[in-house]
Design a protein around this motif. Structure first.
Motif, PDB file in Angstrom:
ATOM      1  N   GLU A 213       0.828  -1.200   0.000  1.00  0.00           N
ATOM      2  CA  GLU A 213       0.000   0.000   0.000  1.00  0.00           C
ATOM      3  C   GLU A 213       0.870   1.260   0.000  1.00  0.00           C
ATOM      4  OE1 GLU A 213      -4.001   1.839   0.620  1.00  0.00           O
ATOM      5  OE2 GLU A 213      -3.174   0.073  -0.326  1.00  0.00           O
ATOM      6  N   ILE A 214       1.907   1.278   0.833  1.00  0.00           N
ATOM      7  CA  ILE A 214       2.800   2.443   0.926  1.00  0.00           C
ATOM      8  C   ILE A 214       3.501   2.685  -0.412  1.00  0.00           C
ATOM      9  CG2 ILE A 214       4.948   3.292   1.976  1.00  0.00           C
ATOM     10  CD1 ILE A 214       4.016   1.854   4.570  1.00  0.00           C
ATOM     11  N   VAL A 215       4.043   1.611  -1.001  1.00  0.00           N
ATOM     12  CA  VAL A 215       4.774   1.732  -2.267  1.00  0.00           C
ATOM     13  C   VAL A 215       3.856   2.202  -3.390  1.00  0.00           C
ATOM     14  CG1 VAL A 215       5.953   0.412  -4.080  1.00  0.00           C
ATOM     15  CG2 VAL A 215       6.600   0.080  -1.687  1.00  0.00           C
ATOM     16  N   ILE A 216       2.647   1.642  -3.450  1.00  0.00           N
ATOM     17  CA  ILE A 216       1.714   2.007  -4.525  1.00  0.00           C
ATOM     18  C   ILE A 216       1.276   3.463  -4.401  1.00  0.00           C
ATOM     19  CG2 ILE A 216      -0.522   1.534  -5.581  1.00  0.00           C
ATOM     20  CD1 ILE A 216       1.709  -0.587  -6.048  1.00  0.00           C
ATOM     21  N   ILE A 217       0.980   3.895  -3.168  1.00  0.00           N
ATOM     22  CA  ILE A 217       0.564   5.287  -2.962  1.00  0.00           C
ATOM     23  C   ILE A 217       1.707   6.236  -3.319  1.00  0.00           C
ATOM     24  CG2 ILE A 217      -0.076   7.004  -1.222  1.00  0.00           C
ATOM     25  CD1 ILE A 217      -1.634   4.795   0.221  1.00  0.00           C
ATOM     26  N   ALA A 218       2.920   5.892  -2.882  1.00  0.00           N
ATOM     27  CA  ALA A 218       4.091   6.723  -3.190  1.00  0.00           C
ATOM     28  C   ALA A 218       4.331   6.777  -4.697  1.00  0.00           C
ATOM     29  CB  ALA A 218       5.324   6.186  -2.471  1.00  0.00           C
ATOM     30  N   LEU A 219       4.194   5.630  -5.355  1.00  0.00           N
ATOM     31  CA  LEU A 219       4.383   5.565  -6.803  1.00  0.00           C
ATOM     32  C   LEU A 219       3.319   6.384  -7.533  1.00  0.00           C
ATOM     33  CD1 LEU A 219       5.805   4.431  -9.302  1.00  0.00           C
ATOM     34  CD2 LEU A 219       4.412   2.357  -9.070  1.00  0.00           C
ATOM     35  N   GLY A 220       2.097   6.306  -7.037  1.00  0.00           N
ATOM     36  CA  GLY A 220       1.008   7.048  -7.660  1.00  0.00           C
ATOM     37  C   GLY A 220       1.193   8.552  -7.600  1.00  0.00           C
ATOM     38  N   SER A 221       1.942   9.027  -6.604  1.00  0.00           N
ATOM     39  CA  SER A 221       2.150  10.469  -6.456  1.00  0.00           C
ATOM     40  C   SER A 221       3.233  11.017  -7.384  1.00  0.00           C
ATOM     41  CB  SER A 221       2.515  10.800  -4.997  1.00  0.00           C
ATOM     42  OG  SER A 221       3.800  10.304  -4.680  1.00  0.00           O
ATOM     43  N   VAL A 222       3.998  10.122  -8.042  1.00  0.00           N
ATOM     44  CA  VAL A 222       5.100  10.590  -8.905  1.00  0.00           C
ATOM     45  C   VAL A 222       5.032   9.998 -10.315  1.00  0.00           C
ATOM     46  CG1 VAL A 222       6.722  11.114  -7.055  1.00  0.00           C
ATOM     47  CG2 VAL A 222       6.602   8.775  -7.937  1.00  0.00           C
ATOM     48  N   LEU A 223       3.850   9.562 -10.732  1.00  0.00           N
ATOM     49  CA  LEU A 223       3.716   8.944 -12.050  1.00  0.00           C
ATOM     50  C   LEU A 223       4.011   9.915 -13.194  1.00  0.00           C
ATOM     51  CD1 LEU A 223       0.540   6.686 -11.627  1.00  0.00           C
ATOM     52  CD2 LEU A 223       2.938   5.962 -11.818  1.00  0.00           C
ATOM     53  N   ASP A 224       3.877  11.216 -12.909  1.00  0.00           N
ATOM     54  CA  ASP A 224       4.154  12.204 -13.955  1.00  0.00           C
ATOM     55  C   ASP A 224       5.635  12.579 -14.029  1.00  0.00           C
ATOM     56  OD1 ASP A 224       4.015  13.348 -11.426  1.00  0.00           O
ATOM     57  OD2 ASP A 224       3.416  15.308 -12.197  1.00  0.00           O
ATOM     58  N   LYS A 225       6.454  11.974 -13.175  1.00  0.00           N
ATOM     59  CA  LYS A 225       7.893  12.264 -13.161  1.00  0.00           C
ATOM     60  C   LYS A 225       8.654  11.248 -14.010  1.00  0.00           C
ATOM     61  CE  LYS A 225       7.112  15.441 -10.007  1.00  0.00           C
ATOM     62  NZ  LYS A 225       7.207  16.873 -10.308  1.00  0.00           N
ATOM     63  N   SER A 226       9.953  11.515 -14.192  1.00  0.00           N
ATOM     64  CA  SER A 226      10.793  10.576 -14.946  1.00  0.00           C
ATOM     65  C   SER A 226      10.985   9.289 -14.157  1.00  0.00           C
ATOM     66  CB  SER A 226      12.164  11.208 -15.229  1.00  0.00           C
ATOM     67  OG  SER A 226      12.886  11.386 -14.025  1.00  0.00           O
ATOM     68  N   LEU A 227      11.402   8.237 -14.842  1.00  0.00           N
ATOM     69  CA  LEU A 227      11.584   6.933 -14.200  1.00  0.00           C
ATOM     70  C   LEU A 227      12.610   7.010 -13.070  1.00  0.00           C
ATOM     71  CD1 LEU A 227      10.953   3.909 -14.110  1.00  0.00           C
ATOM     72  CD2 LEU A 227      12.763   3.555 -15.821  1.00  0.00           C
ATOM     73  N   ALA A 228      13.696   7.757 -13.289  1.00  0.00           N
ATOM     74  CA  ALA A 228      14.745   7.886 -12.262  1.00  0.00           C
ATOM     75  C   ALA A 228      14.180   8.509 -10.987  1.00  0.00           C
ATOM     76  CB  ALA A 228      15.901   8.729 -12.795  1.00  0.00           C
ATOM     77  N   ILE A 229      13.381   9.569 -11.148  1.00  0.00           N
ATOM     78  CA  ILE A 229      12.791  10.231  -9.979  1.00  0.00           C
ATOM     79  C   ILE A 229      11.784   9.304  -9.297  1.00  0.00           C
ATOM     80  CG2 ILE A 229      11.295  12.132  -9.246  1.00  0.00           C
ATOM     81  CD1 ILE A 229      12.636  13.884 -11.329  1.00  0.00           C
ATOM     82  N   GLN A 230      11.026   8.545 -10.097  1.00  0.00           N
ATOM     83  CA  GLN A 230      10.068   7.596  -9.526  1.00  0.00           C
ATOM     84  C   GLN A 230      10.781   6.572  -8.650  1.00  0.00           C
ATOM     85  OE1 GLN A 230       7.542   5.730 -12.447  1.00  0.00           O
ATOM     86  NE2 GLN A 230       6.979   7.663 -13.398  1.00  0.00           N
ATOM     87  N   ILE A 231      11.827   5.967  -9.182  1.00  0.00           N
ATOM     88  CA  ILE A 231      12.550   4.921  -8.458  1.00  0.00           C
ATOM     89  C   ILE A 231      13.172   5.469  -7.179  1.00  0.00           C
ATOM     90  CG2 ILE A 231      14.550   3.376  -8.552  1.00  0.00           C
ATOM     91  CD1 ILE A 231      13.970   3.013 -11.554  1.00  0.00           C
ATOM     92  N   LEU A 232      13.860   6.605  -7.291  1.00  0.00           N
ATOM     93  CA  LEU A 232      14.532   7.185  -6.124  1.00  0.00           C
ATOM     94  C   LEU A 232      13.526   7.650  -5.075  1.00  0.00           C
ATOM     95  CD1 LEU A 232      17.380   9.231  -7.871  1.00  0.00           C
ATOM     96  CD2 LEU A 232      17.652   7.185  -6.458  1.00  0.00           C
ATOM     97  N   THR A 233      12.445   8.275  -5.510  1.00  0.00           N
ATOM     98  CA  THR A 233      11.442   8.786  -4.571  1.00  0.00           C
ATOM     99  C   THR A 233      10.774   7.660  -3.801  1.00  0.00           C
ATOM    100  OG1 THR A 233      10.995  10.714  -5.958  1.00  0.00           O
ATOM    101  CG2 THR A 233       9.307  10.106  -4.358  1.00  0.00           C
ATOM    102  N   VAL A 234      10.306   6.652  -4.513  1.00  0.00           N
ATOM    103  CA  VAL A 234       9.612   5.532  -3.859  1.00  0.00           C
ATOM    104  C   VAL A 234      10.580   4.776  -2.937  1.00  0.00           C
ATOM    105  CG1 VAL A 234       8.355   3.383  -4.226  1.00  0.00           C
ATOM    106  CG2 VAL A 234       7.977   5.311  -5.757  1.00  0.00           C
ATOM    107  N   SER A 235      11.841   4.664  -3.335  1.00  0.00           N
ATOM    108  CA  SER A 235      12.844   4.000  -2.503  1.00  0.00           C
ATOM    109  C   SER A 235      13.086   4.781  -1.213  1.00  0.00           C
ATOM    110  CB  SER A 235      14.166   3.852  -3.267  1.00  0.00           C
ATOM    111  OG  SER A 235      13.993   3.053  -4.418  1.00  0.00           O
ATOM    112  N   VAL A 236      13.172   6.116  -1.348  1.00  0.00           N
ATOM    113  CA  VAL A 236      13.366   6.972  -0.165  1.00  0.00           C
ATOM    114  C   VAL A 236      12.187   6.831   0.796  1.00  0.00           C
ATOM    115  CG1 VAL A 236      13.419   9.381   0.627  1.00  0.00           C
ATOM    116  CG2 VAL A 236      14.891   8.659  -1.248  1.00  0.00           C
ATOM    117  N   VAL A 237      10.981   6.869   0.266  1.00  0.00           N
ATOM    118  CA  VAL A 237       9.781   6.734   1.105  1.00  0.00           C
ATOM    119  C   VAL A 237       9.763   5.366   1.795  1.00  0.00           C
ATOM    120  CG1 VAL A 237       7.255   6.584   1.082  1.00  0.00           C
ATOM    121  CG2 VAL A 237       8.404   8.353  -0.246  1.00  0.00           C
ATOM    122  N   ALA A 238      10.155   4.321   1.066  1.00  0.00           N
ATOM    123  CA  ALA A 238      10.176   2.966   1.636  1.00  0.00           C
ATOM    124  C   ALA A 238      11.157   2.877   2.804  1.00  0.00           C
ATOM    125  CB  ALA A 238      10.549   1.951   0.555  1.00  0.00           C
TER     126      ALA A 238
END
Length: 287
Positions: free
Chosen positions: A147-172
């Protein structure tokens, strides 16, 4: 050569700035689920001998990190290949959380009294009971981590793949360290209290604080058991409400939290009935 190197550093700095901003937004988006995660895991991590609390907590935390290492690449892969699969996984996870929450309520209401022999058997199998509770905690963490990963991912879907990966990893990482760090403080409250009492020679302000911490821990643990169960049902109901359109449109006049709690209860009762019926059928066939 030098200018190229500094250009790379500028790009990295810009990327980190973007990740910092995106992480702040994603963390706000996941704040609610993190609160539920804290309540659930604090309840799961209590009830052990004092000497086993930290080792058990470390095992659960290790399992949580492994969960997220599994979930992160799978989430990105599914988002790329077949996004609807994520919704299906969330719903299945919601059913599990609802089952666990309702099972706790049923256990409390109808199976509180245990025979003396059962209590003795439990004491003789503390190690096995510990393993079972750790496994249950890690399994529940897996669902909440999705749930945490999906919500975090959903908040950055409009960003580049690099930002998505780093952001969701940081939140995790923040979610794991933050949640289990607070849980560790809670379960060690009594030890800190005893140390304050001893250091103050049972006198003065530090003694009063120590006595408060010691007396407060059992109350907090009982409260966390209740809050953790409610959190399981709210998280599961929230998953159904946000991911099943028919359910989301149902009971529009009812407050969201109350509606989600009802969804969690209903799903849990159905899940418990199905699992209980399945067990009975299995035992009948086995005979």
């Amino acid at each position: 050569m030098a200018s190229g190197f500094f250009a790379i550093l500028d790009d990295i700095a810009a990327l980190m700035d973007d990740v910092a901003v995106a992480s702040k937004v994603a963390t706000k988006q996941t704040a609610g689920i993190l609160g539920d995660d804290l309540a659930v895991n604090a309840e799961k991590a209590t009830g052990f001998l004092s000497s086993r609390e930290v080792p058990v907590l470390l095992k659960i935390m290790k399992g949580s990190f492994i969960n997220k290492l599994i979930i992160l690449p799978v989430a990105f892969l599914l988002q790329f290949l077949y996004p609807p699969a994520i919704k299906l996984i969330l719903i299945l996870g919601g059913l599990y959380l609802a089952y666990e929450g309702v099972e706790k309520i049923i256990e409390y209401l109808f199976h509180r009294k245990k025979e003396a022999a059962e209590v003795i058997e439990e004491k003789e199998n503390d190690e096995n009971a510990e393993k079972v509770k750790i496994k249950s905690a890690v399994t529940t963490d897996f669902i909440l981590s999705i749930e945490i990963v999906i919500i975090a991912l959903g908040s950055v879907l409009d960003k580049s793949l690099a930002i998505q990966i780093l952001t969701v990893s940081v939140v995790a990482v923040i979610a794991t360290i933050g949640v289990y760090g607070i849980v560790a403080l809670i379960v060690r409250m009594d030890d800190l209290g005893y140390k304050l009492i001893k250091k103050s020679n049972s006198k003065g302000l530090f003694n009063a604080i120590g006595v408060f911490l010691v007396k407060a821990l059992p109350i907090i643990i009982k409260a966390l058991a209740v809050i953790g169960t409610i959190a399981l049902l709210l998280v599961s109901g929230g998953i159904f409400d946000h991911n099943i359109e028919v359910i989301h449109q149902f009971l529009p006049e009812v407050p969201e939290m109350a509606k989600q709690f009802v969804y969690g209860i209903i799903a849990g009762l159905i899940s418990v009935a199905v699992v209980s019926g399945g067990k009975k059928i299995y035992l009948t066939v086995k005979k």
